[in-house]
Scaffold this motif. Structure first.
Motif, mmCIF file in Angstrom:
data_model
loop_
_atom_site.group_PDB
_atom_site.id
_atom_site.type_symbol
_atom_site.label_atom_id
_atom_site.label_comp_id
_atom_site.label_asym_id
_atom_site.label_seq_id
_atom_site.Cartn_x
_atom_site.Cartn_y
_atom_site.Cartn_z
ATOM 1 N N ALA A 96 16.992 -71.487 42.502
ATOM 2 C CA ALA A 96 16.238 -70.260 42.525
ATOM 3 C C ALA A 96 17.091 -69.137 42.023
ATOM 4 O O ALA A 96 16.441 -68.298 41.347
ATOM 5 N N LEU A 97 18.358 -69.262 42.450
ATOM 6 C CA LEU A 97 19.051 -68.146 42.257
ATOM 7 C C LEU A 97 19.494 -68.158 40.789
ATOM 8 O O LEU A 97 19.342 -66.970 40.066
ATOM 9 N N GLY A 98 19.783 -69.318 39.969
ATOM 10 C CA GLY A 98 20.041 -69.548 38.656
ATOM 11 C C GLY A 98 18.810 -68.976 38.110
ATOM 12 O O GLY A 98 18.633 -68.378 36.825
ATOM 13 N N ALA A 99 17.266 -69.411 38.555
ATOM 14 C CA ALA A 99 16.465 -69.018 37.748
ATOM 15 C C ALA A 99 16.200 -67.422 38.040
ATOM 16 O O ALA A 99 15.732 -66.655 36.818
ATOM 17 N N VAL A 100 16.796 -66.759 38.790
ATOM 18 C CA VAL A 100 16.532 -65.196 38.893
ATOM 19 C C VAL A 100 17.684 -64.497 37.766
ATOM 20 O O VAL A 100 17.340 -63.730 37.236
ATOM 21 N N ALA A 101 18.800 -65.293 37.782
ATOM 22 C CA ALA A 101 19.793 -64.550 36.783
ATOM 23 C C ALA A 101 19.430 -64.733 35.558
ATOM 24 O O ALA A 101 19.287 -63.759 34.550
ATOM 25 N N ILE A 102 18.908 -66.098 35.246
ATOM 26 C CA ILE A 102 18.495 -66.156 33.675
ATOM 27 C C ILE A 102 17.357 -65.394 33.200
ATOM 28 O O ILE A 102 17.126 -64.738 32.391
ATOM 29 N N GLY A 103 16.344 -65.430 34.157
ATOM 30 C CA GLY A 103 15.216 -64.581 33.971
ATOM 31 C C GLY A 103 15.511 -63.060 33.943
ATOM 32 O O GLY A 103 14.572 -62.397 33.032
#
Length: 247
Positions: free
Chosen positions: A29-36
């Motif tokens: 989820a944190l990876g999705a926040v970073a990329i988004g």
């Protein structure tokens, strides 16, 4: 900004592949926040370079932030597909397609938030090409991230993802034609920085916070050894290894 968000996001994805349960979900989820967030900030910083001599351009804040939410949700779906317990080539391909569509969706929804006395038209062929670029490069980036054995490979994955974001963005802008609804020219308008910086402040701060989280919780030696043995690569499970039976 695209490279920063991509590097952090893919780093979180790799971190999630070595974790189990809620920790895995949290890292993905944190990876999705970073990329988004990286996609979002790159887009609107890029839009500071887009001006019209005839029309002052503004941005709808609600739609702009909706594009951020869309990017995080769709990219998150792609990362969770890749981060399943048994990572496979079909999962990587599907995750790459979904992640690429998240990149493209953020761009075109963000463009829909532009406010001016005019309308936007797109060349459908170039739009389709921009989506293909996003999907292909995002798939390659996820593959490199999952198969990474070194810091150089991980950074290479971030570069590839940044190419996906920038390539998609500027191809999409190349497909754009702006039609003014007024014959007046030279109207000028507010400076792009003045218009867009309030929208960017929150996401930039969020990206910095993700960086702090990644820096404060590095991978342990055991996790690094797990990666070096190939656990978590396509076709191999990630998680607890059963102890051998005795007797």
């Amino acid at each position: 900004m695209a490279m920063l968000g991509s590097a952090l996001g893919l780093r979180c994805t790799v971190r999630g592949l070595t974790a189990v349960g809620r920790r895995r979900a949290g890292w993905l989820a944190l990876g999705a926040v970073a990329i988004g967030t990286g996609i979002f900030t790159m887009h609107f910083i890029g839009m500071m370079g887009f001006t019209s001599p005839a029309l002052p351009i503004g941005y709808d804040t609600t739609i702009s932030y909706a594009s951020l939410a869309l990017a995080i949700l769709v990219v998150g779906l792609g990362l969770f597909l890749v981060g399943r317990r048994h990572t496979s080539v079909p999962a990587l391909l599907t995750g790459g397609v979904v992640t690429g569509l998240g990149v493209a969706g953020m761009h075109y929804l963000g463009m829909a938030g532009m406010r001016m006395e005019g309308s936007l038209a797109y060349d459908p062929v170039i739009v389709a090409l921009s989506v293909v670029v996003a999907v292909v490069a995002a798939t390659a980036a996820l593959w490199f991230a999952v198969a990474a054995r070194s810091l150089g490979a991980a950074l290479g994955a971030g570069v590839i993802m940044a190419v996906a974001v920038n390539g998609m963005h500027y191809l999409g802008m190349g497909a754009l034609t702006l039609h003014a609804h007024t014959e007046a020219v030279g109207l000028g308008g507010r400076a792009p920085l003045e218009t867009l910086m309030p929208i960017l402040i929150g996401p930039i701060v969020l990206l910095i916070l993700v960086g702090f989280v990644v820096g404060l919780d590095p991978m342990t030696a055991d996790e690094l050894n797990t990666r070096s043995r190939g656990v978590g690569t396509p076709g191999r499970p990630v998680g607890r290894v059963a102890a051998p039976q005795r007797g």
